[in-house]
Scaffold this motif. Structure first.
Motif, short mmCIF file in Angstrom:
data_model
loop_
_atom_site.label_atom_id
_atom_site.label_comp_id
_atom_site.label_asym_id
_atom_site.label_seq_id
_atom_site.Cartn_x
_atom_site.Cartn_y
_atom_site.Cartn_z
N ALA A 6 18.98 -21.59 76.46
CA ALA A 6 20.05 -20.66 76.10
C ALA A 6 19.53 -19.24 75.99
O ALA A 6 20.20 -18.28 76.38
CB ALA A 6 20.68 -21.09 74.78
N GLU A 7 18.30 -19.08 75.48
CA GLU A 7 17.72 -17.74 75.40
C GLU A 7 17.48 -17.15 76.79
O GLU A 7 17.64 -15.94 77.00
CB GLU A 7 16.41 -17.80 74.60
N ILE A 8 17.10 -18.00 77.74
CA ILE A 8 16.93 -17.52 79.11
C ILE A 8 18.27 -17.09 79.69
O ILE A 8 18.38 -16.05 80.35
CB ILE A 8 16.26 -18.60 79.98
N ARG A 9 19.32 -17.88 79.43
CA ARG A 9 20.63 -17.51 79.93
C ARG A 9 21.08 -16.17 79.34
O ARG A 9 21.67 -15.33 80.03
CB ARG A 9 21.64 -18.61 79.60
N ALA A 10 20.81 -15.96 78.06
CA ALA A 10 21.15 -14.68 77.44
C ALA A 10 20.35 -13.54 78.06
O ALA A 10 20.89 -12.45 78.31
CB ALA A 10 20.89 -14.75 75.93
N ALA A 11 19.08 -13.77 78.35
CA ALA A 11 18.25 -12.74 78.96
C ALA A 11 18.70 -12.43 80.39
O ALA A 11 18.66 -11.28 80.83
CB ALA A 11 16.78 -13.16 78.94
N VAL A 12 19.12 -13.46 81.12
CA VAL A 12 19.65 -13.24 82.47
C VAL A 12 20.90 -12.37 82.41
O VAL A 12 21.09 -11.45 83.21
CB VAL A 12 19.94 -14.59 83.17
N ALA A 13 21.77 -12.66 81.44
CA ALA A 13 22.98 -11.86 81.29
C ALA A 13 22.64 -10.42 80.90
O ALA A 13 23.27 -9.47 81.39
CB ALA A 13 23.89 -12.49 80.24
N ASP A 14 21.65 -10.25 80.01
CA ASP A 14 21.22 -8.89 79.64
C ASP A 14 20.70 -8.14 80.85
O ASP A 14 20.96 -6.95 81.03
CB ASP A 14 20.14 -8.95 78.56
N TYR A 15 19.93 -8.85 81.68
CA TYR A 15 19.41 -8.22 82.89
C TYR A 15 20.55 -7.82 83.83
O TYR A 15 20.56 -6.73 84.39
CB TYR A 15 18.45 -9.17 83.61
N ALA A 16 21.52 -8.72 84.00
CA ALA A 16 22.66 -8.43 84.86
C ALA A 16 23.43 -7.22 84.35
O ALA A 16 23.82 -6.35 85.13
CB ALA A 16 23.57 -9.65 84.96
N GLU A 17 23.63 -7.16 83.04
CA GLU A 17 24.34 -6.01 82.47
C GLU A 17 23.58 -4.72 82.76
O GLU A 17 24.18 -3.71 83.16
CB GLU A 17 24.51 -6.19 80.97
N ALA A 18 22.27 -4.72 82.56
CA ALA A 18 21.48 -3.52 82.83
C ALA A 18 21.56 -3.13 84.29
O ALA A 18 21.61 -1.94 84.63
CB ALA A 18 20.02 -3.75 82.41
N ASP A 19 21.56 -4.12 85.18
CA ASP A 19 21.66 -3.85 86.61
C ASP A 19 23.00 -3.21 86.95
O ASP A 19 23.08 -2.23 87.70
CB ASP A 19 21.47 -5.16 87.38
N TYR A 20 24.08 -3.75 86.39
CA TYR A 20 25.40 -3.21 86.65
C TYR A 20 25.59 -1.84 86.01
O TYR A 20 26.28 -0.97 86.57
CB TYR A 20 26.47 -4.17 86.15
N ILE A 21 24.99 -1.63 84.85
CA ILE A 21 25.10 -0.31 84.21
C ILE A 21 24.40 0.74 85.05
O ILE A 21 24.88 1.88 85.19
CB ILE A 21 24.53 -0.37 82.78
N LEU A 22 23.26 0.40 85.64
CA LEU A 22 22.58 1.33 86.53
C LEU A 22 23.49 1.71 87.69
O LEU A 22 23.63 2.89 88.03
CB LEU A 22 21.28 0.70 87.06
N ALA A 23 24.13 0.72 88.30
CA ALA A 23 25.06 1.01 89.39
C ALA A 23 26.25 1.83 88.90
O ALA A 23 26.73 2.73 89.60
CB ALA A 23 25.55 -0.30 90.02
N ASP A 24 26.70 1.55 87.69
CA ASP A 24 27.86 2.27 87.16
C ASP A 24 27.51 3.73 86.88
O ASP A 24 28.36 4.61 87.05
CB ASP A 24 28.35 1.60 85.88
N ARG A 25 26.29 3.99 86.45
CA ARG A 25 25.88 5.38 86.24
C ARG A 25 25.93 6.14 87.56
O ARG A 25 26.33 7.31 87.60
CB ARG A 25 24.46 5.44 85.65
#
Length: 476
Positions: free
Chosen positions: A132-151
């Motif tokens: 579950a911690e890995i799944r949370a970290a994957v989601a955090d990574y995805a969010e950071a990736d999308y935020i970079l694109a959104d910037r």
């Protein structure tokens, strides 16, 4: 417009591992079948700003995407999320630490003693917490990736808008010069008529007052021009006033957008708008957090091991070895309801993320609709203003001719001048607003304008697999 369906919150889970997150509700991704307002003609996709056919704007946006500090910060946060994801995955592997102890035994003729050992620990993840911690970290990574694109999406739009504002102030300065020339000519005519005894001194004062009023606008235009230039400098990571591109603002026209984007249907926003994708990743992270908290309700198992060498003497370091292997089972029995409360708190947080996800989608849909309405409205307004300018020019010419013949008053001439100048100013503002509406439309539909590395994209809220930052293969 938004329906609901059940999906497994373990969709971010590692393939083959059981999910312990509960089912959560997410909006149906179909969205409305069409926008409420007609779309502009289809045209450019990707680097949408090139539809303005303005090399200066192209260069500014290219420089901004490479140098903007908000984009740099988002890139650094993506790197941090990548490192934390690697750290979480490392917890699935055994850990081994080594120790060496040495000393002098004063009771045995100062004999040197030495001992060494290895200590290991392995967590088989009996309760599913590590997964579950890995799944949370994957989601955090995805969010950071999308935020970079959104910037990048936001910065491109901000640079385009500030450039349009700078060009608008340039057009206003050109109009100001043209208007003052026109009013100087009128003042000269009035002065000649006054000197000939054909006009009163009051007429001279009125014409001079109109000229001064027009010239007074120059300071306000200069302020707006400086503000837009400084805003552009900040977007380009330059100090205020430090950077003005060559030939910047020399033309007195407003950039005209010639091609519309391929906007698709409202449901496409769910796949293209990176802020929506980031909100989806946050929802997935909240679901994984529920799994982390629920794991604490289950027994956990750790397997420690030791390997020691040495009998307490320097010579016996390699003679005696001791291997130890054990197991520790942690059974949650009573905590006063703390663990269950933490699960409930995680559930409420997931519900909040779900509401934020819906709100983000509805806001994006509203931005597209507003931009579409603005584009059509400003197009119609521009046509009407051009007609008004044409009629005002004719009226001014006629009033000037009648004034010279003594058949019209100066008031008629000045009124015709004011109407012409006001219509020209309104057209400049309306053309700038139309250009900004096209920018808003592209930003709203999520046209990013750059190619993202597919290996760096982490899909979230999809069933069946999760790709890692390092590769696109499902994780076993």
């Amino acid at each position: 417009m938004i329906r609901q369906m059940l999906i497994l919150s373990g969709a971010l889970g590692v393939a083959g591992c059981a999910s312990i997150e509960p089912d959560i509700l997410v909006p149906d991704t179909s969205g409305p079948l069409a926008y409420a307002t007609d779309l502009p003609p289809a045209g450019l996709e990707g680097e949408w700003w090139r539809g303005f056919d303005d090399p200066v704007m192209d260069a500014l946006i290219e420089q901004g995407l490479a140098a903007n500090l908000d984009i740099d910060a988002a890139g650094d946060r993506l790197g941090a999320a990548d490192a934390l994801l690697r750290a979480e995955r490392a917890d699935r592997l055994p850990s081994v630490d080594g120790t060496v102890e040495g000393g002098v035994d004063l009771r045995s003729d100062s004999e040197i003693t030495l001992a060494a050992g290895l200590f290991g620990l392995f967590n088989p993840d009996l309760n599913g917490r590590l997964a579950a911690e890995i799944r949370a970290a994957v989601a955090d990574y995805a969010e950071a990736d999308y935020i970079l694109a959104d910037r990048r999406r936001i910065v491109a739009g901000a640079i385009a808008n500030q450039y349009i504002e700078y060009r608008r102030s340039g057009a206003q300065l050109a109009l100001l010069e043209e208007s003052t020339d026109l009013q100087r000519q009128t003042l000269r005519i009035v002065q000649l008529r006054f000197e000939a005894g054909l006009a009163a001194n009051l007429d001279v004062r009125r014409a001079a007052a109109d000229l001064a009023q027009t010239r007074a606008r120059q300071g306000l235009i200069a302020i707006a021009r400086a503000n837009s230039a400084n805003a552009l400098a900040a977007l380009l990571a330059e100090p205020p006033g430090a950077y003005v591109p060559p030939s910047f603002g020399e033309t007195a026209s407003i950039p005209d957008y010639a091609a519309g984007p391929v906007a698709g249907v409202p449901a496409d926003l769910l796949r293209r708008r990176t802020d929506i994708l980031a909100a989806e990743a946050r929802l997935a992270q909240a679901a994984a957090t529920i799994g982390i908290e629920r794991a604490d309700l289950r027994p956990s198992l750790t397997i420690p091991g030791t390997l020691a060498a040495g009998d307490g003497t320097l010579g016996g370091l390699f003679n005696d070895f001791l291997l130890g292997l054990g197991a520790a089972l942690d059974l949650p029995l009573f905590d006063g309801g703390r663990r269950r409360a933490e699960v409930n708190a995680a559930r409420f947080e997931a519900e909040a993320r779900l509401a934020e996800y819906r709100a983000t989608f509805l806001d994006a849909l509203g931005e597209v609709e507003n931009a579409l309405v603005s584009i059509e409205a400003y197009r119609q307004r521009n046509e009407a203003l051009r007609e008004a300018i044409e009629e005002s020019e004719t009226a001014l010419g006629q009033s000037n001719a009648l004034y010279r013949e003594g058949l019209a008053s100066l008031f008629d001439v000045l009124d015709a001048q004011r109407q012409l100048i006001a219509s020209r100013q309104s057209l400049i503002d309306s053309e700038a607003a139309l250009a900004s509406s096209f920018v808003a439309f592209h930003v709203a539909v999520g046209s990013e304008g750059f190619e993202r590395d597919p290996a760096r994209v982490v899909p979230v809220m999809q069933r069946g697999e999760t790709r890692s930052p390092e590769n696109s293969e499902p994780e076993a």
